[in-house]
Design a protein around this motif. Structure first.
Motif, PDB file in Angstrom:
ATOM      1  N   SER A   1       0.814  -1.216   0.000  1.00  0.00           N
ATOM      2  CA  SER A   1       0.000   0.000   0.000  1.00  0.00           C
ATOM      3  C   SER A   1       0.848   1.266   0.000  1.00  0.00           C
ATOM      4  O   SER A   1       0.310   2.364  -0.136  1.00  0.00           O
ATOM      5  CB  SER A   1      -0.914   0.011   1.236  1.00  0.00           C
ATOM      6  OG  SER A   1      -0.123   0.151   2.411  1.00  0.00           O
ATOM      7  N   GLY A   2       2.151   1.114   0.180  1.00  0.00           N
ATOM      8  CA  GLY A   2       3.043   2.272   0.210  1.00  0.00           C
ATOM      9  C   GLY A   2       2.997   3.058   1.506  1.00  0.00           C
ATOM     10  O   GLY A   2       3.546   4.158   1.586  1.00  0.00           O
ATOM     11  N   GLU A   3       2.376   2.509   2.524  1.00  0.00           N
ATOM     12  CA  GLU A   3       2.216   3.244   3.782  1.00  0.00           C
ATOM     13  C   GLU A   3       3.563   3.559   4.452  1.00  0.00           C
ATOM     14  O   GLU A   3       3.801   4.691   4.876  1.00  0.00           O
ATOM     15  CB  GLU A   3       1.320   2.473   4.752  1.00  0.00           C
ATOM     16  CG  GLU A   3       1.077   3.173   6.070  1.00  0.00           C
ATOM     17  CD  GLU A   3       0.317   4.502   5.950  1.00  0.00           C
ATOM     18  OE1 GLU A   3       0.337   5.265   6.930  1.00  0.00           O
ATOM     19  OE2 GLU A   3      -0.274   4.783   4.889  1.00  0.00           O
ATOM     20  N   PHE A   4       4.444   2.589   4.564  1.00  0.00           N
ATOM     21  CA  PHE A   4       5.758   2.827   5.156  1.00  0.00           C
ATOM     22  C   PHE A   4       6.516   3.861   4.319  1.00  0.00           C
ATOM     23  O   PHE A   4       7.075   4.825   4.838  1.00  0.00           O
ATOM     24  CB  PHE A   4       6.546   1.517   5.243  1.00  0.00           C
ATOM     25  CG  PHE A   4       7.923   1.673   5.833  1.00  0.00           C
ATOM     26  CD1 PHE A   4       8.112   1.574   7.199  1.00  0.00           C
ATOM     27  CD2 PHE A   4       9.025   1.897   5.020  1.00  0.00           C
ATOM     28  CE1 PHE A   4       9.377   1.712   7.755  1.00  0.00           C
ATOM     29  CE2 PHE A   4      10.299   2.035   5.554  1.00  0.00           C
ATOM     30  CZ  PHE A   4      10.473   1.946   6.935  1.00  0.00           C
ATOM     31  N   THR A   5       6.512   3.654   3.010  1.00  0.00           N
ATOM     32  CA  THR A   5       7.227   4.538   2.096  1.00  0.00           C
ATOM     33  C   THR A   5       6.703   5.964   2.194  1.00  0.00           C
ATOM     34  O   THR A   5       7.484   6.925   2.226  1.00  0.00           O
ATOM     35  CB  THR A   5       7.120   3.996   0.661  1.00  0.00           C
ATOM     36  OG1 THR A   5       7.662   2.666   0.649  1.00  0.00           O
ATOM     37  CG2 THR A   5       7.869   4.862  -0.325  1.00  0.00           C
ATOM     38  N   ARG A   6       5.397   6.130   2.288  1.00  0.00           N
ATOM     39  CA  ARG A   6       4.803   7.459   2.450  1.00  0.00           C
ATOM     40  C   ARG A   6       5.271   8.095   3.752  1.00  0.00           C
ATOM     41  O   ARG A   6       5.662   9.255   3.789  1.00  0.00           O
ATOM     42  CB  ARG A   6       3.275   7.371   2.414  1.00  0.00           C
ATOM     43  CG  ARG A   6       2.585   8.748   2.530  1.00  0.00           C
ATOM     44  CD  ARG A   6       1.064   8.626   2.619  1.00  0.00           C
ATOM     45  NE  ARG A   6       0.614   7.930   3.807  1.00  0.00           N
ATOM     46  CZ  ARG A   6       0.568   8.470   5.035  1.00  0.00           C
ATOM     47  NH1 ARG A   6       0.960   9.700   5.237  1.00  0.00           N
ATOM     48  NH2 ARG A   6       0.124   7.766   6.055  1.00  0.00           N
TER      49      ARG A   6
END
Length: 182
Positions: A109-114
């Motif tokens: 979901s890209g949550e960490f990256t965000r």
């Protein structure tokens, strides 16, 4: 992120092999947290735009895989490769690359990256939201060193690579070890 910053607390949806499951897909879902991956360990984390992409598959991932013993000798417990790809893609990429040392982390979901400020648009390549290329040395969830490729922006026309290379990270670890020994 700056050295001294704590990694964000997120949950990663992973797929792990489970030999108790019969059939052609013996995997089960397992949620792993930032603490599970980074707690009580010194690790190298590197992130890249996508599994199976040229620079990632030809240079960055294989370089960290081949250099594992050198990293281990300098006090690194694990090397993690993170991408904004789902667990199925990351597992197949790890299999295709024949990984034995580097472990993959799916940030589907890209949550960490965000939350680490590295989520960028790559619509110019048809990728959608992906990670900017970076690496970090992390001790017990706290960043010791950060290696971010220059030019962070959406739809960058190139794919910078060098600052986050295994050679650069290893050189930093060697310098740090020599400084501690002096």
């Amino acid at each position: 992120m700056l050295p001294g910053s704590r990694l964000p607390s997120v949950t990663f949806r992973t797929r792990v092999r489970d030999d108790s499951i019969e059939g052609p897909n013996p995997y089960r879902w397992e949620d792993l947290s930032t603490e599970d991956y980074f707690g009580g360990k010194r690790v190298v984390l590197f992130a890249l735009p996508g599994a199976f992409t040229p620079t990632c598959s030809t240079f960055q991932l294989p370089g960290f895989e081949k250099g594992f013993d050198g990293f281990r000798a300098l006090g690194v417990d694990e090397i993690y490769c993170l991408s904004v790809n789902d667990a199925f893609v990351m597992n197949q990429w790890a299999k295709a690359q024949g990984l034995e040392n580097v472990k993959v982390i799916p940030d589907g979901s890209g949550e960490f990256t965000r939350r680490v400020g590295m989520l960028v648009r790559k619509d110019n390549l048809g990728f959608g939201l992906r990670s900017w290329r970076y690496a970090a040395v992390v001790k017990d969830g706290v960043i010791e060193a950060w290696f971010e490729e220059p030019g962070l922006c959406d739809n960058h026309g190139e794919d910078p690579y060098g600052v986050s290379s295994p050679e650069t990270v290893l050189a930093w670890l060697m310098a740090e070890a020599q400084g501690a020994a002096a």
